[in-house]
Motif scaffolding. Structure first.
Motif, PDB file in Angstrom:
ATOM      1  N   GLU A 187      44.426  50.412  35.616  1.00 17.14           N
ATOM      2  CA  GLU A 187      45.835  50.080  35.801  1.00 17.14           C
ATOM      3  C   GLU A 187      46.035  48.622  35.368  1.00 17.14           C
ATOM      4  N   HIS A 188      45.033  47.994  35.404  1.00 16.81           N
ATOM      5  CA  HIS A 188      45.217  46.377  35.045  1.00 16.81           C
ATOM      6  C   HIS A 188      44.492  45.988  33.667  1.00 16.81           C
ATOM      7  N   GLN A 189      44.172  46.882  33.080  1.00 13.81           N
ATOM      8  CA  GLN A 189      43.819  46.702  31.525  1.00 13.81           C
ATOM      9  C   GLN A 189      44.881  46.001  30.946  1.00 13.81           C
ATOM     10  N   GLY A 190      44.441  45.219  30.022  1.00 17.69           N
ATOM     11  CA  GLY A 190      45.276  44.273  29.141  1.00 17.69           C
ATOM     12  C   GLY A 190      46.091  43.123  30.030  1.00 17.69           C
ATOM     13  N   ALA A 191      45.925  43.106  31.130  1.00 20.10           N
ATOM     14  CA  ALA A 191      46.586  42.043  31.907  1.00 20.10           C
ATOM     15  C   ALA A 191      46.273  40.533  31.584  1.00 20.10           C
ATOM     16  N   MET A 192      47.074  39.789  31.459  1.00 17.44           N
ATOM     17  CA  MET A 192      46.657  38.565  30.898  1.00 17.44           C
ATOM     18  C   MET A 192      46.449  37.645  32.111  1.00 17.44           C
ATOM     19  N   GLU A 193      47.101  37.563  33.064  1.00 14.24           N
ATOM     20  CA  GLU A 193      46.929  36.659  34.075  1.00 14.24           C
ATOM     21  C   GLU A 193      45.389  36.518  34.457  1.00 14.24           C
ATOM     22  N   ASP A 194      44.950  35.464  34.964  1.00 11.39           N
ATOM     23  CA  ASP A 194      43.644  35.602  35.355  1.00 11.39           C
ATOM     24  C   ASP A 194      43.554  36.126  36.469  1.00 11.39           C
ATOM     25  N   ARG A 195      44.371  36.215  37.721  1.00  7.58           N
ATOM     26  CA  ARG A 195      44.149  36.985  38.907  1.00  7.58           C
ATOM     27  C   ARG A 195      44.093  38.416  38.564  1.00  7.58           C
ATOM     28  N   PHE A 196      44.664  38.886  37.658  1.00  6.67           N
ATOM     29  CA  PHE A 196      44.852  40.157  37.506  1.00  6.67           C
ATOM     30  C   PHE A 196      43.392  40.677  36.749  1.00  6.67           C
ATOM     31  N   GLU A 197      42.756  39.803  35.922  1.00  2.99           N
ATOM     32  CA  GLU A 197      41.744  39.985  35.118  1.00  2.99           C
ATOM     33  C   GLU A 197      40.475  40.072  36.341  1.00  2.99           C
ATOM     34  N   SER A 198      40.576  38.933  37.225  1.00  3.42           N
ATOM     35  CA  SER A 198      39.578  38.959  38.279  1.00  3.42           C
ATOM     36  C   SER A 198      39.535  40.243  38.880  1.00  3.42           C
ATOM     37  N   PHE A 199      40.818  40.688  39.419  1.00  4.94           N
ATOM     38  CA  PHE A 199      40.842  42.006  40.118  1.00  4.94           C
ATOM     39  C   PHE A 199      40.316  43.154  39.476  1.00  4.94           C
ATOM     40  N   ARG A 200      40.594  43.257  38.242  1.00  5.43           N
ATOM     41  CA  ARG A 200      39.950  44.380  37.153  1.00  5.43           C
ATOM     42  C   ARG A 200      38.486  44.340  37.081  1.00  5.43           C
ATOM     43  N   GLU A 201      37.989  42.977  37.062  1.00  5.01           N
ATOM     44  CA  GLU A 201      36.502  42.699  36.775  1.00  5.01           C
ATOM     45  C   GLU A 201      35.775  43.415  38.068  1.00  5.01           C
ATOM     46  N   ALA A 202      36.422  42.952  39.359  1.00  6.13           N
ATOM     47  CA  ALA A 202      35.963  43.224  40.599  1.00  6.13           C
ATOM     48  C   ALA A 202      35.955  45.015  40.840  1.00  6.13           C
ATOM     49  N   CYS A 203      36.912  45.510  40.472  1.00  5.72           N
ATOM     50  CA  CYS A 203      37.054  46.909  40.170  1.00  5.72           C
ATOM     51  C   CYS A 203      35.958  47.588  39.506  1.00  5.72           C
ATOM     52  N   GLN A 204      35.708  47.071  38.233  1.00  2.58           N
ATOM     53  CA  GLN A 204      34.531  47.625  37.129  1.00  2.58           C
ATOM     54  C   GLN A 204      33.464  47.387  38.019  1.00  2.58           C
ATOM     55  N   ILE A 205      33.124  46.206  38.654  1.00  7.05           N
ATOM     56  CA  ILE A 205      31.864  45.862  39.274  1.00  7.05           C
ATOM     57  C   ILE A 205      31.725  46.999  40.343  1.00  7.05           C
ATOM     58  N   GLN A 206      32.445  47.608  41.001  1.00 10.64           N
ATOM     59  CA  GLN A 206      32.567  48.421  42.274  1.00 10.64           C
ATOM     60  C   GLN A 206      32.361  49.740  41.631  1.00 10.64           C
ATOM     61  N   ARG A 207      33.148  50.115  40.417  1.00  7.58           N
ATOM     62  CA  ARG A 207      32.735  51.081  39.797  1.00  7.58           C
ATOM     63  C   ARG A 207      31.549  51.478  39.342  1.00  7.58           C
ATOM     64  N   ASP A 208      30.740  50.509  38.821  1.00  9.88           N
ATOM     65  CA  ASP A 208      29.505  50.489  38.197  1.00  9.88           C
ATOM     66  C   ASP A 208      28.446  50.732  39.409  1.00  9.88           C
ATOM     67  N   MET A 209      28.854  50.139  40.703  1.00 14.00           N
ATOM     68  CA  MET A 209      28.054  50.210  41.822  1.00 14.00           C
ATOM     69  C   MET A 209      27.878  51.783  42.159  1.00 14.00           C
TER      70      MET A 209
END
Length: 218
Positions: free
Chosen positions: A105-127
Motif C-alpha cells: 500500500e505504501h509502495q512508491g511513497a516518497m516521504e521518509d515516514r512512509f518509506e520507513s513504515f513500508r520497510e518495517a512492514c517488509q521486515i515483519q513480512r520476512d519474519m
C-alpha cells in the motif's frame, strides 16, 4: 479368549453402581507392569470393607484389545498435533500476507515516514515468512510419525507414560489433552527426549534434578 490380567484400586466418592467404566489418569497393574491409561473393559467393581471410599476395579483384557487402545490413543495424539500445526501455519500465512499488503500500500511513497513504515512492514513480512517455513518443515517431520507402529522403546512416534508426566515424541507443541489426560508433545531435539531416548518400560531417567520412572512405552 479374554482373561483377567489387571486390577486397580481407586479412591472415589460415589457408589459402584454410579461409576462410569472409564478411568483416566489412574494407575493400575497389567501383567506386573504399571500403567496409567483409560481402560474400558471392566468386569467388576467391588467395595473394600477395610477402607472407606475405596473400590477394587477388575479389568478383563486381551493383548489385542490393549494394542488397539494404545494405537488409537497414538492416532488421536497425531491428529491433534496435526490440527494444532495446521492452525499455526494458517495464522503465520495470514500474518505474512497482511504485512505484505501493508507494505504494498505504501509502495512508491516518497516521504521518509512512509518509506520507513513500508520497510518495517517488509521486515515483519520476512519474519512471518521464516516462521511459516519452519512450521511447514515441522509438519513434514510430523508426517513421518507412523501411528500404526507399536514402539517398544522411546524413539520418534512413541507415547511415553511416566509417574510424573506423559509424552508424545513427534514435534514440540506443548501440552495436548486427550479425554482430560495431559501429554506433552516434544521433538527429538529436546533435552528431555535426549535423556529418555532408547529407554523402555520399567527404566528410569533423570532430567533437571528429577527422576522419572517409565511405566509404559508404545
Amino acid at each position: 479368549m479374554s482373561r483377567l490380567i489387571a486390577a486397580a484400586i481407586y479412591y472415589v466418592d460415589v457408589a459402584p453402581e454410579f461409576l462410569v467404566p472409564v478411568y483416566a489418569g489412574k494407575q493400575y497393574l497389567v501383567e506386573g507392569k504399571l500403567f496409567a491409561r483409560p481402560i474400558r473393559a471392566v468386569t467388576s467393581v467391588e467395595s473394600c470393607s477395610e477402607v472407606p471410599h475405596v473400590l477394587i476395579i477388575k479389568f478383563c483384557l486381551t493383548p489385542g484389545n490393549m494394542l488397539t487402545q494404545e494405537l488409537e490413543l497414538k492416532k488421536r495424539l497425531l491428529q491433534e498435533s496435526s490440527k494444532i500445526l495446521t492452525l499455526q501455519i494458517q495464522a503465520a500465512k495470514e500474518a505474512m500476507d497482511d504485512a505484505q499488503e501493508s507494505a504494498n500500500e505504501h509502495q512508491g511513497a516518497m516521504e521518509d515516514r512512509f518509506e520507513s513504515f513500508r520497510e518495517a512492514c517488509q521486515i515483519q513480512r520476512d519474519m512471518y515468512a521464516r516462521q511459516l517455513d519452519e512450521l511447514i518443515t515441522t509438519m513434514g517431520m510430523l508426517k513421518r510419525v507412523n501411528a500404526t507402529k507399536q514402539n517398544s522403546e522411546i524413539t520418534l512416534g512413541a507415547v511415553v507414560m511416566t509417574e510424573l508426566q506423559n509424552y508424545f515424541i513427534g514435534v514440540s507443541l506443548g501440552e495436548i489433552k486427550i479425554d482430560g489426560e495431559s501429554f506433552f508433545a516434544i521433538s527429538g531435539m529436546s533435552p528431555i527426549y535426549k535423556a529418555m531416548a532408547g529407554k523402555t518400560s520399567g527404566d528410569t531417567f533423570s532430567f533437571r534434578g528429577k527422576e522419572y520412572k517409565i511405566s509404559q512405552v508404545f
